[in-house]
Design a protein around this motif. Sequence first.
Motif, PDB file in Angstrom:
ATOM      1  N   GLY A 182      -6.350   6.504  -5.240  1.00  0.00           N
ATOM      2  CA  GLY A 182      -7.412   6.391  -4.345  1.00  0.00           C
ATOM      3  C   GLY A 182      -7.011   7.103  -2.893  1.00  0.00           C
ATOM      4  O   GLY A 182      -6.140   7.941  -3.025  1.00  0.00           O
ATOM      5  N   GLU A 183      -7.440   6.632  -1.835  1.00  0.00           N
ATOM      6  CA  GLU A 183      -7.750   7.448  -0.773  1.00  0.00           C
ATOM      7  C   GLU A 183      -6.923   6.515   0.309  1.00  0.00           C
ATOM      8  O   GLU A 183      -7.552   5.379   0.778  1.00  0.00           O
ATOM      9  CB  GLU A 183      -8.922   7.554  -0.160  1.00  0.00           C
ATOM     10  CG  GLU A 183      -9.197   8.468   0.987  1.00  0.00           C
ATOM     11  CD  GLU A 183      -8.317   9.700   1.137  1.00  0.00           C
ATOM     12  OE1 GLU A 183      -7.675   9.881   2.161  1.00  0.00           O
ATOM     13  OE2 GLU A 183      -8.384  10.579   0.072  1.00  0.00           O
ATOM     14  N   GLY A 184      -5.877   6.471   0.804  1.00  0.00           N
ATOM     15  CA  GLY A 184      -5.105   5.629   1.684  1.00  0.00           C
ATOM     16  C   GLY A 184      -5.256   5.765   3.390  1.00  0.00           C
ATOM     17  O   GLY A 184      -4.677   5.258   4.090  1.00  0.00           O
ATOM     18  N   ASP A 185      -6.321   6.545   3.700  1.00  0.00           N
ATOM     19  CA  ASP A 185      -6.749   6.571   5.023  1.00  0.00           C
ATOM     20  C   ASP A 185      -7.596   5.784   5.494  1.00  0.00           C
ATOM     21  O   ASP A 185      -8.427   4.885   4.680  1.00  0.00           O
ATOM     22  CB  ASP A 185      -7.228   8.028   5.396  1.00  0.00           C
ATOM     23  CG  ASP A 185      -6.180   9.114   5.465  1.00  0.00           C
ATOM     24  OD1 ASP A 185      -5.033   8.768   5.650  1.00  0.00           O
ATOM     25  OD2 ASP A 185      -6.419  10.415   4.827  1.00  0.00           O
ATOM     26  N   VAL A 186      -7.897   5.289   6.830  1.00  0.00           N
ATOM     27  CA  VAL A 186      -8.851   4.253   7.322  1.00  0.00           C
ATOM     28  C   VAL A 186     -10.259   4.593   6.623  1.00  0.00           C
ATOM     29  O   VAL A 186     -10.779   5.685   6.629  1.00  0.00           O
ATOM     30  CB  VAL A 186      -8.959   4.244   8.742  1.00  0.00           C
ATOM     31  CG1 VAL A 186     -10.061   3.434   9.088  1.00  0.00           C
ATOM     32  CG2 VAL A 186      -7.592   3.952   9.361  1.00  0.00           C
ATOM     33  N   GLY A 187     -10.813   3.524   6.105  1.00  0.00           N
ATOM     34  CA  GLY A 187     -12.169   3.612   5.398  1.00  0.00           C
ATOM     35  C   GLY A 187     -12.111   4.217   3.931  1.00  0.00           C
ATOM     36  O   GLY A 187     -13.051   4.119   3.237  1.00  0.00           O
ATOM     37  N   GLY A 188     -10.889   4.432   3.450  1.00  0.00           N
ATOM     38  CA  GLY A 188     -10.756   4.923   2.045  1.00  0.00           C
ATOM     39  C   GLY A 188     -10.635   3.546   1.145  1.00  0.00           C
ATOM     40  O   GLY A 188     -10.368   2.498   1.716  1.00  0.00           O
ATOM     41  N   VAL A 189     -10.699   3.692   0.081  1.00  0.00           N
ATOM     42  CA  VAL A 189     -10.329   2.501  -0.999  1.00  0.00           C
ATOM     43  C   VAL A 189      -9.159   3.071  -1.828  1.00  0.00           C
ATOM     44  O   VAL A 189      -9.113   4.077  -2.591  1.00  0.00           O
ATOM     45  CB  VAL A 189     -11.554   2.315  -1.772  1.00  0.00           C
ATOM     46  CG1 VAL A 189     -11.342   1.185  -2.913  1.00  0.00           C
ATOM     47  CG2 VAL A 189     -12.890   1.702  -1.018  1.00  0.00           C
ATOM     48  N   ILE A 190      -8.430   1.866  -1.829  1.00  0.00           N
ATOM     49  CA  ILE A 190      -7.208   2.323  -3.000  1.00  0.00           C
ATOM     50  C   ILE A 190      -7.475   1.180  -4.057  1.00  0.00           C
ATOM     51  O   ILE A 190      -7.355   0.196  -3.816  1.00  0.00           O
ATOM     52  CB  ILE A 190      -6.040   2.101  -2.270  1.00  0.00           C
ATOM     53  CG1 ILE A 190      -5.780   2.678  -1.018  1.00  0.00           C
ATOM     54  CG2 ILE A 190      -4.733   2.293  -3.184  1.00  0.00           C
ATOM     55  CD1 ILE A 190      -4.443   2.210  -0.075  1.00  0.00           C
ATOM     56  N   ARG A 191      -7.187   1.791  -5.073  1.00  0.00           N
ATOM     57  CA  ARG A 191      -7.311   0.858  -6.528  1.00  0.00           C
ATOM     58  C   ARG A 191      -5.888   0.779  -7.144  1.00  0.00           C
ATOM     59  O   ARG A 191      -5.339   1.618  -7.583  1.00  0.00           O
ATOM     60  CB  ARG A 191      -8.387   1.607  -7.515  1.00  0.00           C
ATOM     61  CG  ARG A 191      -9.647   1.843  -6.988  1.00  0.00           C
ATOM     62  CD  ARG A 191     -10.544   2.639  -7.949  1.00  0.00           C
ATOM     63  NE  ARG A 191      -9.980   4.076  -8.246  1.00  0.00           N
ATOM     64  CZ  ARG A 191     -10.157   5.156  -7.382  1.00  0.00           C
ATOM     65  NH1 ARG A 191     -10.953   4.850  -6.114  1.00  0.00           N
ATOM     66  NH2 ARG A 191      -9.820   6.310  -7.543  1.00  0.00           N
ATOM     67  N   PHE A 192      -5.760  -0.688  -7.222  1.00  0.00           N
ATOM     68  CA  PHE A 192      -4.453  -1.021  -7.930  1.00  0.00           C
ATOM     69  C   PHE A 192      -4.878  -1.708  -9.048  1.00  0.00           C
ATOM     70  O   PHE A 192      -5.653  -2.511  -9.220  1.00  0.00           O
ATOM     71  CB  PHE A 192      -3.562  -2.145  -6.813  1.00  0.00           C
ATOM     72  CG  PHE A 192      -3.375  -1.598  -5.442  1.00  0.00           C
ATOM     73  CD1 PHE A 192      -2.384  -0.713  -5.288  1.00  0.00           C
ATOM     74  CD2 PHE A 192      -4.253  -1.737  -4.641  1.00  0.00           C
ATOM     75  CE1 PHE A 192      -1.916  -0.598  -4.221  1.00  0.00           C
ATOM     76  CE2 PHE A 192      -4.067  -1.479  -3.229  1.00  0.00           C
ATOM     77  CZ  PHE A 192      -2.719  -0.654  -3.017  1.00  0.00           C
ATOM     78  N   ARG A 193      -4.137  -1.352 -10.227  1.00  0.00           N
ATOM     79  CA  ARG A 193      -4.556  -1.660 -11.494  1.00  0.00           C
ATOM     80  C   ARG A 193      -3.306  -2.209 -12.240  1.00  0.00           C
ATOM     81  O   ARG A 193      -2.038  -1.669 -12.139  1.00  0.00           O
ATOM     82  CB  ARG A 193      -5.082  -0.752 -12.496  1.00  0.00           C
ATOM     83  CG  ARG A 193      -6.608  -0.321 -12.020  1.00  0.00           C
ATOM     84  CD  ARG A 193      -7.453  -1.399 -12.190  1.00  0.00           C
ATOM     85  NE  ARG A 193      -8.916  -1.135 -11.818  1.00  0.00           N
ATOM     86  CZ  ARG A 193      -9.356  -1.334 -10.403  1.00  0.00           C
ATOM     87  NH1 ARG A 193      -8.160  -1.807  -9.236  1.00  0.00           N
ATOM     88  NH2 ARG A 193     -10.560  -0.905 -10.026  1.00  0.00           N
ATOM     89  N   PHE A 194      -3.394  -3.308 -12.966  1.00  0.00           N
ATOM     90  CA  PHE A 194      -2.131  -3.800 -13.547  1.00  0.00           C
ATOM     91  C   PHE A 194      -2.794  -4.090 -15.361  1.00  0.00           C
ATOM     92  O   PHE A 194      -3.906  -4.250 -15.242  1.00  0.00           O
ATOM     93  CB  PHE A 194      -2.014  -5.397 -13.098  1.00  0.00           C
ATOM     94  CG  PHE A 194      -1.600  -5.453 -11.656  1.00  0.00           C
ATOM     95  CD1 PHE A 194      -0.296  -5.437 -11.455  1.00  0.00           C
ATOM     96  CD2 PHE A 194      -2.667  -5.330 -10.806  1.00  0.00           C
ATOM     97  CE1 PHE A 194       0.077  -5.280  -9.965  1.00  0.00           C
ATOM     98  CE2 PHE A 194      -2.139  -5.091  -9.484  1.00  0.00           C
ATOM     99  CZ  PHE A 194      -0.917  -5.082  -8.999  1.00  0.00           C
ATOM    100  N   HIS A 195      -1.921  -4.057 -15.930  1.00  0.00           N
ATOM    101  CA  HIS A 195      -2.140  -4.012 -17.438  1.00  0.00           C
ATOM    102  C   HIS A 195      -1.377  -5.003 -18.131  1.00  0.00           C
ATOM    103  O   HIS A 195      -0.156  -5.159 -18.050  1.00  0.00           O
ATOM    104  CB  HIS A 195      -1.913  -2.728 -18.369  1.00  0.00           C
ATOM    105  CG  HIS A 195      -2.681  -1.340 -17.417  1.00  0.00           C
ATOM    106  ND1 HIS A 195      -3.803  -1.198 -17.573  1.00  0.00           N
ATOM    107  CD2 HIS A 195      -2.013  -0.823 -16.419  1.00  0.00           C
ATOM    108  CE1 HIS A 195      -4.222  -0.308 -16.675  1.00  0.00           C
ATOM    109  NE2 HIS A 195      -3.121   0.171 -16.020  1.00  0.00           N
TER     110      HIS A 195
END
Lengths: 150, 150
Positions: free
Chosen positions: B37-50
């Motif tokens: 994802g996008e780590g700047d302000v307004g961006g969305v970071i997607r964290f996934r676990f399996h």
Amino acid sequence: MVDILHRIGVTAPVSEVYAALTQIDGLAGWWTEDTEGEGDVGGVIRFRFHGAPMPDGFDMKVVDMQPNELVLWEVVDGPAEWIGTRIRFELKREDDFTIVLFRHEGWKEPVEFMYHCSTKWATFLMSLKQLLETGRGEPAPNDVKISNWH
Amino acid sequence: MVDILHRIGVTAPVSEVYAALTQIDGLAGWWTEDTEGEGDVGGVIRFRFHGAPMPDGFDMKVVDMQPNELVLWEVVDGPAEWIGTRIRFELKREDDFTIVLFRHEGWKEPVEFMYHCSTKWATFLMSLKQLLETGRGEPAPNDVKISNWH
């Protein structure tokens, strides 16, 4: 009032986890080697730490014990932020684990010391898990160091 | 409303800690390898676990960033208990450490899942500390297992 919460699962019988929370040598095996006192209801257990910049110990009055289910302490001496707070361990079986629900309840304010204690409690509960699963915990003075506050 | 609090100290410059909280490869080095994802302000970071019995991931919107001082996320997708909660990292120097004050704030109720998340956050913050001090963290899927909920 704010609380510290934790949950771990230990692959050991609930009776062994209960013993490690109620017997002096059990407690000395995961929290601090310098543990003395009386682990029955109404008794006071004295936990001491050495060499850390933090308070050097806590005295806990045992308020309630329900075999294999509950241990409840009240802090009767130690740092001002801790006095009158309570430490609660609830035990139950789930899958092949003994689950420990931990709560350090009744903090007046979320001071920075509370942030520190929350993380330290997590590492000590992992030490409890290790003690029961491997025979060797990491009690103070050989506890996991998390910061300049040790 | 109840919060999860933690405090760790890392023997690394504050700029390196800030980078590990704001850059995708930094985050992937201590929380979960599957981070995009996008780590700047307004961006969305997607964290996934399996493979865990827990929810398979979280989407975090970056709400605020103050270089070397603050990172603030809001949970925009994931388990119901997390949505709308905020994750706050405050950084400061103290002694020879970079101190991280962590707060996962705005839980509606202290459900059992919150107990679990509190302990998991502690182990992941210790992974962040390890990453910066040794070059190698313990992100998922090789994260420290704390219970039947992994």
